[in-house]
Write a protein that holds these residues in place. Structure first.
Motif, PDB file in Angstrom:
ATOM      1  N   ALA A 349       0.838  -1.205   0.000  1.00  0.00           N
ATOM      2  CA  ALA A 349       0.000   0.000   0.000  1.00  0.00           C
ATOM      3  C   ALA A 349       0.875   1.258   0.000  1.00  0.00           C
ATOM      4  O   ALA A 349       0.568   2.254  -0.666  1.00  0.00           O
ATOM      5  CB  ALA A 349      -0.921  -0.014   1.225  1.00  0.00           C
ATOM      6  N   GLU A 350       1.986   1.193   0.738  1.00  0.00           N
ATOM      7  CA  GLU A 350       2.920   2.315   0.813  1.00  0.00           C
ATOM      8  C   GLU A 350       3.524   2.607  -0.562  1.00  0.00           C
ATOM      9  O   GLU A 350       3.608   3.763  -0.996  1.00  0.00           O
ATOM     10  CB  GLU A 350       4.024   1.935   1.809  1.00  0.00           C
ATOM     11  N   GLN A 351       3.916   1.549  -1.265  1.00  0.00           N
ATOM     12  CA  GLN A 351       4.509   1.719  -2.594  1.00  0.00           C
ATOM     13  C   GLN A 351       3.468   2.189  -3.603  1.00  0.00           C
ATOM     14  O   GLN A 351       3.750   3.020  -4.472  1.00  0.00           O
ATOM     15  CB  GLN A 351       5.135   0.406  -3.053  1.00  0.00           C
ATOM     16  N   GLN A 352       2.253   1.644  -3.507  1.00  0.00           N
ATOM     17  CA  GLN A 352       1.182   2.065  -4.419  1.00  0.00           C
ATOM     18  C   GLN A 352       0.894   3.558  -4.256  1.00  0.00           C
ATOM     19  O   GLN A 352       0.709   4.283  -5.242  1.00  0.00           O
ATOM     20  CB  GLN A 352      -0.100   1.266  -4.135  1.00  0.00           C
ATOM     21  N   ILE A 489      12.468  18.969   1.034  1.00  0.00           N
ATOM     22  CA  ILE A 489      11.599  18.220   1.947  1.00  0.00           C
ATOM     23  C   ILE A 489      11.154  19.110   3.103  1.00  0.00           C
ATOM     24  O   ILE A 489       9.971  19.137   3.475  1.00  0.00           O
ATOM     25  CB  ILE A 489      12.330  16.957   2.456  1.00  0.00           C
ATOM     26  N   SER A 490      12.096  19.881   3.684  1.00  0.00           N
ATOM     27  CA  SER A 490      11.753  20.752   4.824  1.00  0.00           C
ATOM     28  C   SER A 490      10.767  21.846   4.440  1.00  0.00           C
ATOM     29  O   SER A 490       9.945  22.265   5.247  1.00  0.00           O
ATOM     30  CB  SER A 490      13.026  21.395   5.388  1.00  0.00           C
ATOM     31  N   SER A 491      10.851  22.318   3.205  1.00  0.00           N
ATOM     32  CA  SER A 491      10.009  23.451   2.783  1.00  0.00           C
ATOM     33  C   SER A 491       8.569  23.045   2.509  1.00  0.00           C
ATOM     34  O   SER A 491       7.675  23.895   2.523  1.00  0.00           O
ATOM     35  CB  SER A 491      10.591  24.067   1.512  1.00  0.00           C
ATOM     36  N   GLY A 492       8.322  21.761   2.233  1.00  0.00           N
ATOM     37  CA  GLY A 492       6.977  21.315   1.886  1.00  0.00           C
ATOM     38  C   GLY A 492       6.540  21.734   0.497  1.00  0.00           C
ATOM     39  O   GLY A 492       5.344  21.749   0.192  1.00  0.00           O
ATOM     40  N   VAL A 493       7.498  22.061  -0.380  1.00  0.00           N
ATOM     41  CA  VAL A 493       7.153  22.521  -1.725  1.00  0.00           C
ATOM     42  C   VAL A 493       6.504  21.416  -2.554  1.00  0.00           C
ATOM     43  O   VAL A 493       5.770  21.695  -3.509  1.00  0.00           O
ATOM     44  CB  VAL A 493       8.414  23.058  -2.449  1.00  0.00           C
ATOM     45  N   ALA A 494       6.740  20.152  -2.162  1.00  0.00           N
ATOM     46  CA  ALA A 494       6.202  19.034  -2.936  1.00  0.00           C
ATOM     47  C   ALA A 494       5.757  17.925  -1.988  1.00  0.00           C
ATOM     48  O   ALA A 494       6.294  17.786  -0.887  1.00  0.00           O
ATOM     49  CB  ALA A 494       7.272  18.498  -3.892  1.00  0.00           C
ATOM     50  N   PRO A 495       4.775  17.117  -2.397  1.00  0.00           N
ATOM     51  CA  PRO A 495       4.369  15.970  -1.571  1.00  0.00           C
ATOM     52  C   PRO A 495       5.492  14.938  -1.494  1.00  0.00           C
ATOM     53  O   PRO A 495       6.256  14.767  -2.436  1.00  0.00           O
ATOM     54  CB  PRO A 495       3.142  15.413  -2.299  1.00  0.00           C
ATOM     55  N   ILE A 496       5.570  14.244  -0.365  1.00  0.00           N
ATOM     56  CA  ILE A 496       6.666  13.302  -0.106  1.00  0.00           C
ATOM     57  C   ILE A 496       6.095  11.953   0.292  1.00  0.00           C
ATOM     58  O   ILE A 496       5.154  11.868   1.097  1.00  0.00           O
ATOM     59  CB  ILE A 496       7.562  13.817   1.043  1.00  0.00           C
ATOM     60  N   THR A 497       6.667  10.886  -0.245  1.00  0.00           N
ATOM     61  CA  THR A 497       6.390   9.539   0.242  1.00  0.00           C
ATOM     62  C   THR A 497       7.661   8.997   0.864  1.00  0.00           C
ATOM     63  O   THR A 497       8.712   8.966   0.216  1.00  0.00           O
ATOM     64  CB  THR A 497       5.948   8.591  -0.891  1.00  0.00           C
ATOM     65  N   ARG A 498       7.550   8.585   2.149  1.00  0.00           N
ATOM     66  CA  ARG A 498       8.691   7.977   2.839  1.00  0.00           C
ATOM     67  C   ARG A 498       8.427   6.484   2.979  1.00  0.00           C
ATOM     68  O   ARG A 498       7.528   6.077   3.716  1.00  0.00           O
ATOM     69  CB  ARG A 498       8.885   8.600   4.223  1.00  0.00           C
ATOM     70  N   LEU A 499       9.207   5.681   2.273  1.00  0.00           N
ATOM     71  CA  LEU A 499       9.074   4.225   2.389  1.00  0.00           C
ATOM     72  C   LEU A 499       9.817   3.764   3.636  1.00  0.00           C
ATOM     73  O   LEU A 499      10.973   4.149   3.851  1.00  0.00           O
ATOM     74  CB  LEU A 499       9.650   3.538   1.148  1.00  0.00           C
ATOM     75  N   SER A 500       9.171   2.950   4.452  1.00  0.00           N
ATOM     76  CA  SER A 500       9.793   2.546   5.720  1.00  0.00           C
ATOM     77  C   SER A 500       9.815   1.036   5.932  1.00  0.00           C
ATOM     78  O   SER A 500      10.589   0.530   6.740  1.00  0.00           O
ATOM     79  CB  SER A 500       9.060   3.210   6.893  1.00  0.00           C
TER      80      SER A 500
END
Length: 741
Positions: A349-352, A489-500
């Motif tokens: 689900a995370e990768q999708q 990443i810190s600025s929030g200029v773009a959406p981020i997906t963090r795979l864990s």
């Protein structure tokens, strides 16, 4: 003073930093006959010469002035105080000189033929009537012209050397000076020696300053103040900073130049008027003030503090911020890709979610550690894009990273420079006026992106193109200026997906398991017997270095079958010391590629390059299409043409000897230089003497370069120090502020 003249037989020792040399000299016949008791000569008839000398080569003829001394351990030595490079007078000396590779285009074979015809008049013929060289069998018009040009160039270089030698400038740098300025070399050096620092790679401020002081230029001369400020600013940029706070820069310049503080401000104004620097006001906070927990004044927070940029970095940072905001705000292609948003087999689900994010947002970021499935995500994403017949490209900052990306995805990938079709003459072919014709761009190893490369990449991306940046935020930041991925990443200029989530097959590897343990501040687990992650205990740097040599040359090849040179890469945290890059390279070269009678070698810029050596390019060379961090092998050394030929993963590059300062041995490389690369085996020394560099992200980056086997040689205490130290080295950058603004 005594006088000694003769031909250099061999160089025993040379220190490129201060010119200290130990060499063996074969005295001229008349000179040798003076030593009636032979007590000053060794048993082989050679004299030992020591002193601060220019970088010399076997075959060169010298006239030395100095004094004889009897060293209690090494015996009689001639301590040279004055060195004059001269031309030999005897037929044998002339042939030896020409055959030593001193003159480009003449090797031992042609030297013998030339001297056989012209004898003692050889040098006069080359100098005054070079057309007569055509009388020599095998010498045609092309070779004659090459010999004539090389002779003239060397004569000019020798004149420059007479002037520069006393100021610690090596022969090789004198060649570079001549290639840059030609017949105007001496005039340029004497008029403004600080020009050398701006124009010639390898000439630093301190060398230029030595020359200037010898010429009588006053310490408070405007050219010196300006050069010192720019040098201090560049030193900070080399540490990754994009700008310098004005107060800190002034302080460093004063320390460097030892001049009154009131001279700095006018010099900054002149540099700004010449558009070499760009002043700016940046609101500072605890994140970017560079002073840790020190409070920021109310006026600084409101109005900002004065900072100084090099002009290209100022416009680069502004350009990156504006272009990222434009990309992020562009109309998405979601409507045309929407029907592709379906669950992909074997994706979590995370990768999708990561794939869907990239498809539905024009600008997005994918991050995660090793074994979390970033490559699986990319494969699914690319398959989806390709099924829609969308135009896409895959790129990475380095050639090795691009090759790895291509192998992992099954699709072509290129360096960013190649994607943008960089030309040394025309610059980047793809830019604002000629953007890339793409629907989708994937940039891997984004943690390696420095500010200027990022700016040039974004210039070539037209709004509406989807761009996905993929990288591991826990790795070291870029070698060049900036901290682009972290700022984004810190600025929030773009959406981020963090795979864990670590997948089962990856969890079977202790390399990946330990990478995540280290990232969590936990001590790694070492293999016993079988496995892929080992520790050889050593309490000090010398013991660790001994282990490294044994592990690389014997233990790993014998136990696991890996090739000691091509499969194993040693990564070191520091350059100096017994377990540093420099010393370990010398030891491993001697062990893995020792000298042999039939193996050509050449000492250039203090480094011996031997046929078969593993070497690394240390700066971008767009003419050769070879880039900082590329690793290759010496396949040919031509003493006649004075060239080295290298193979970089199937690409051949030819280097003149004067360009060899771009190369270094690569049996061992720094961890920073290994970014973006993977190797079958990584071996790393880690001891408490490396304490200044023992950081969590450094150790994490090193072990994640290993694909099949990782071996550490060092102490558990040093490993604990690195694991506990999670302070990310601060960089002065205002990209996050500009994005927020």
């Amino acid at each position: 003073m005594d006088t000694l003249s003769g031909a250099v037989e061999r160089i025993t020792y040379y220190n490129p930093e201060n010119g200290y040399t130990v060499l063996r000299l074969r005295p001229d016949t008349k000179m040798a006959n003076r030593f009636t008791n032979k007590s000053s000569l060794n048993a082989d008839g050679l004299a030992t010469v020591v002193g601060s000398l220019p970088e010399l080569s076997p075959g060169e003829h010298l006239r030395l002035q100095g004094q004889w001394d009897n060293h209690p351990k090494h015996g009689p030595q001639f301590k040279a105080e004055v060195c004059e490079q001269t031309l030999p007078a005897t037929v044998a000396g002339i042939q030896g000189y020409l055959g030593s590779g001193m003159i480009k285009g003449i090797g031992p074979r042609f030297a013998e033929r030339i001297v056989e015809i012209f004898k003692e008049e050889t040098f006069n013929v080359i100098e005054a009537t070079p057309q007569r060289l055509l009388e020599v069998p095998g010498i045609g018009e092309d070779r004659k012209q090459k010999i004539t040009t090389a002779w003239k160039e060397q004569k000019q270089v020798k004149e420059i050397m007479v002037f520069l030698h006393g100021h610690g400038v090596s022969t090789n740098l004198a060649v570079k000076i001549y290639k840059t300025y030609g017949d105007a070399s001496l005039e340029t050096v004497q008029k403004n020696p600080y020009q050398l620092e701006r124009d010639i790679y390898g000439v630093g401020f301190k060398t230029a300053d030595r020359i200037a002081q010898a010429l009588g230029l006053p310490p408070e001369h405007p050219s010196r103040i300006e050069a010192g400020i720019v040098f201090a600013l560049n030193e900070m940029i080399n540490d990754g900073h994009v700008y310098a706070p004005k107060e800190l820069l002034a302080q460093r310049a004063i320390e460097l130049l030892a001049v009154p503080q009131e001279l700095i401000a006018p010099a900054l104004e002149r540099l700004a008027q010449d558009e070499r620097i760009r002043p700016e006001m940046i609101p500072l906070n605890s994140k970017n003030d560079g002073k840790g927990t020190q409070a920021v004044s109310e006026s600084q927070a409101m109005y900002g503090t004065p900072v100084i940029y090099l002009t290209p970095l100022y416009f680069g940072e502004k350009g990156v911020a504006e272009r990222l905001q434009t990309l992020a705000g562009a109309t998405s292609q979601e409507k045309t890709m929407n029907h592709s948003l379906f669950p992909v087999e074997n994706l979590s689900a995370e990768q999708q979610a990561a794939v869907n994010m990239a498809l539905t947002h024009p600008l997005s970021i994918l991050t995660g550690g090793p074994g979390t499935g970033k490559t699986t995500c990319l494969k699914a994403l690319i398959t989806t894009i390709a099924d829609q017949h969308k135009r896409f490209a895959l790129a990475s900052p380095t050639g090795r990273a691009a090759k790895r990306l291509s192998e992992a995805t099954g699709h072509p990938a290129s360096t960013i420079h190649r994607l943008l079709e960089y030309s040394p003459i025309e610059g980047f072919k793809h830019n604002e006026g000629n953007p890339l014709d793409l629907d989708f761009l994937v940039v891997d190893e984004a943690s390696m992106l420095d500010l200027l490369l990022m700016n040039n990449l974004l210039k070539a991306v037209r709004p509406g193109t989807h761009v996905l940046f993929v990288g591991d935020i826990d790795q070291l930041p870029s070698v060049g200026a900036g901290d682009v991925l972290r700022n984004m990443i810190s600025s929030g200029v773009a959406p981020i997906t963090r795979l864990s989530t670590i997948f089962r097959q990856a969890a079977d590897s202790k390399i990946i398991t330990n990478a995540h343990l280290i990232n969590q501040g936990k001590f790694p687990i070492f293999s016993q017997g079988d496995g892929d992650f080992f520790l050889f205990p050593a309490e000090d740097a010398t013991a660790a270095a001994d282990w490294i040599v044994d592990i690389v040359s014997e233990r790993v090849p014998q136990k696991f079958g890996f090739d000691a040179v091509r499969d194993i890469q040693v990564l070191a945290p520091i350059y100096r010391g017994p377990a540093g890059v420099i010393a370990l390279n010398e030891r491993l070269q001697e062990k893995l590629n020792p000298p042999a009678n039939n193996k050509l070698e050449r000492k250039l810029y203090g480094t011996i390059f031997r046929l078969g050596d593993k070497v690394m390019q240390t700066q971008n060379n767009y003419d050769k299409d070879v880039y900082n961090g590329d690793i290759g092998f010496v396949t040919s050394i031509d003493v006649v043409e004075q060239t080295l030929v290298l193979d970089f993963d199937g690409r051949t590059a030819t280097y003149d000897w004067s360009d060899a300062d771009q190369l270094t041995l690569a049996y061992v490389v720094s961890i920073h230089k290994a970014q973006g690369s993977e190797f079958p085996v990584v071996v790393m020394p880690i001891v408490t003497q490396h304490y200044t560099m023992l950081q969590r992200n450094l150790l994490y980056t090193a072990i994640t370069r290993a694909r099949k086997l990782c071996v550490l040689a060092g102490s558990p205490r040093a490993i604990s120090m690195a694991v506990r130290n999670n302070k990310v080295a601060h960089r002065f950058t205002a990209l996050e502020w500009r994005l927020a603004k």
